[in-house]
Design an enzyme around this catalytic site. Structure first.
Site, PDB file in Angstrom:
ATOM      1  CD  GLU A   1      -0.929   0.771   3.680  1.00 15.36           C
ATOM      2  OE1 GLU A   1      -1.583   1.889   3.543  1.00 15.36           O
ATOM      3  OE2 GLU A   1      -0.948   0.321   4.702  1.00 15.36           O
TER       4      GLU A   1
ATOM      5  CE  LYS B   1      -6.689   7.502   5.531  1.00 14.35           C
ATOM      6  NZ  LYS B   1      -7.383   7.664   6.958  1.00 14.35           N
TER       7      LYS B   1
ATOM      8  CB  VAL C   1      -5.739  -1.640   4.211  1.00 13.11           C
ATOM      9  CG1 VAL C   1      -6.019  -3.139   4.275  1.00 13.11           C
ATOM     10  CG2 VAL C   1      -4.336  -1.565   4.823  1.00 13.11           C
TER      11      VAL C   1
ATOM     12  CG  ASP D   1     -13.728   6.560  12.657  1.00 15.09           C
ATOM     13  OD1 ASP D   1     -13.616   6.068  11.673  1.00 15.09           O
ATOM     14  OD2 ASP D   1     -12.880   7.526  12.953  1.00 15.09           O
TER      15      ASP D   1
ATOM     16  CB  SER E   1     -11.154   1.223   9.012  1.00 16.71           C
ATOM     17  OG  SER E   1     -10.222   1.066   7.724  1.00 16.71           O
ATOM     18  CB  ALA E   2     -13.572   1.768   4.144  1.00 18.85           C
TER      19      ALA E   2
ATOM     20  CE  LYS F   1       0.425   1.765  14.908  1.00 19.87           C
ATOM     21  NZ  LYS F   1       0.828   2.443  13.937  1.00 19.87           N
TER      22      LYS F   1
END
Ligand code: PSU
Ligand code: MN
Length: 307
Positions: A26, A87, A107, A139, A141-142, A160
């Site tokens: 990535e 981004k 990602v 929130d 992540s996709a 993380k």
């Protein structure tokens, strides 16, 4: 797949056509995940590690509206040095292509483009997930949505602890995404080999993992991705108490500074790196190298099974 927006580097195209191992990499990690010059050094080094492991590296980004599968050193330098590179997650791809802009792919977006090109194995540092407090912020992540929808195996060092690891694993279960830990009974948390949570499933080594990918895609015909958590080598672990106070402070700063949306993850990554005096950066580099080597070995084994 044929796409006028997709530019597959000749070396990558040749390897794919011959059924040889290819590993996707990535670019958000280059533009938004690490400082210069370590980001550029890491990007070049990781490509070398993939090659040394017998696979062809394909770093992915959108350059001037072209989805590039395999980047030149000039492209890598640009992504590592130019501030303000977008981004790009999956939903940003059509906008970037239509407007001719440059974007560093997360990602999620990297998986999407890798799959379009026919690449099945992808190495990164850490994946996105469910943020702490997501019950209110929503929130998530996709990256997780993409894992449910796109048949690419993502080798990471786990999740993380800027994120809610337990809820991230819950979400992956709901989405039907296989999660396996390489060689451990514990789910790793990026800087640490443990997280307090067990491995959903354990497999030992590239051959066993490649067999599972073959079972998922060739035998069962599933369309989902696979999350492969590869624990950080023990000698590079950062003790949990050294990092948790820094993470708590960074999360508090989020609120104070009013950071939201796509800026949340880059902000947290930067704060944690600044406040640990480079110790976390050294660990981050070590685990990315480790993931690249493991991904190359998996891609080689998987190519043999598909031959
Ligand atoms: N976690 C890391 N390093 C990173 C990222 C996550 O430890 O560089 C990047 C990856 O590109 C990942 C993205 O896909 O952040 C997730 O962003 P978001 O949470 O906005 O989906
Ligand atoms: Mn988000």
């Amino acid at each position: 797949m044929n796409s006028t927006a997709l530019q597959v580097h000749p070396e990558v195209a040749e390897a794919l056509a011959a059924g040889r191992a290819v590993v996707a990499l990535e670019s958000t990690i280059i533009s938004h995940g690490m400082p210069y010059p370590q980001n550029e050094e890491m990007a070049l080094e990781v490509e070398g590690i993939v090659r040394a492991g017998g696979a062809v590296p394909a770093t992915i980004a959108v350059i001037d509206g072209q989805c590039q599968i395999g980047l030149s050193p000039e492209h890598l330098h640009h992504l590592a040095t130019v501030g303000g590179v977008v981004k790009a997650t999956t939903r940003d791809l059509p906008w970037l292509v239509a407007s001719g802009f440059t974007g560093a792919t997360t990602v999620a977006a990297t998986m999407k483009l890798a799959a379009m090109a026919g690449i099945r194995v992808f190495a990164t540092g850490g994946i996105g997930g469910v943020h702490r407090g997501a019950a209110f912020s929503m929130d998530i992540s996709a990256d997780l949505t993409e894992m449910a929808a796109t048949p690419v195996a993502v080798v990471s060092a786990g999740v993380k602890s800027i994120l809610d690891i337990r809820l991230t694993l819950e979400r992956l279960e709901t989405l039907g995404v296989p999660v396996v830990v390489n060689g451990s009974d514990d789910f790793p948390s990026f800087f640490s080999r443990t997280s307090g949570l067990p491995a959903p499933r354990r497999l030992d080594g590239p051959h066993e993992i490649a067999r599972m990918l073959h079972a998922a895609w060739q035998q069962l015909g599933l369309g989902c991705g696979v999350s492969i958590a590869n624990p950080i080598p023990a000698e590079f672990e950062v003790p949990a108490d050294e990092i948790s106070a820094v993470i708590d402070q960074a999360l508090a700063d989020l609120d104070t500074e009013g950071i939201t949306g796509q800026d949340v993850t880059p902000f947290l990554l930067k704060r944690v790196m600044e406040r640990t005096e480079g110790r976390s950066l050294a660990a981050n580099l070590a685990l990315v190298r480790n993931n690249a080597a493991t991904a190359a070995a998996i891609a080689v084994e998987y190519a043999k099974l598909c031959a």
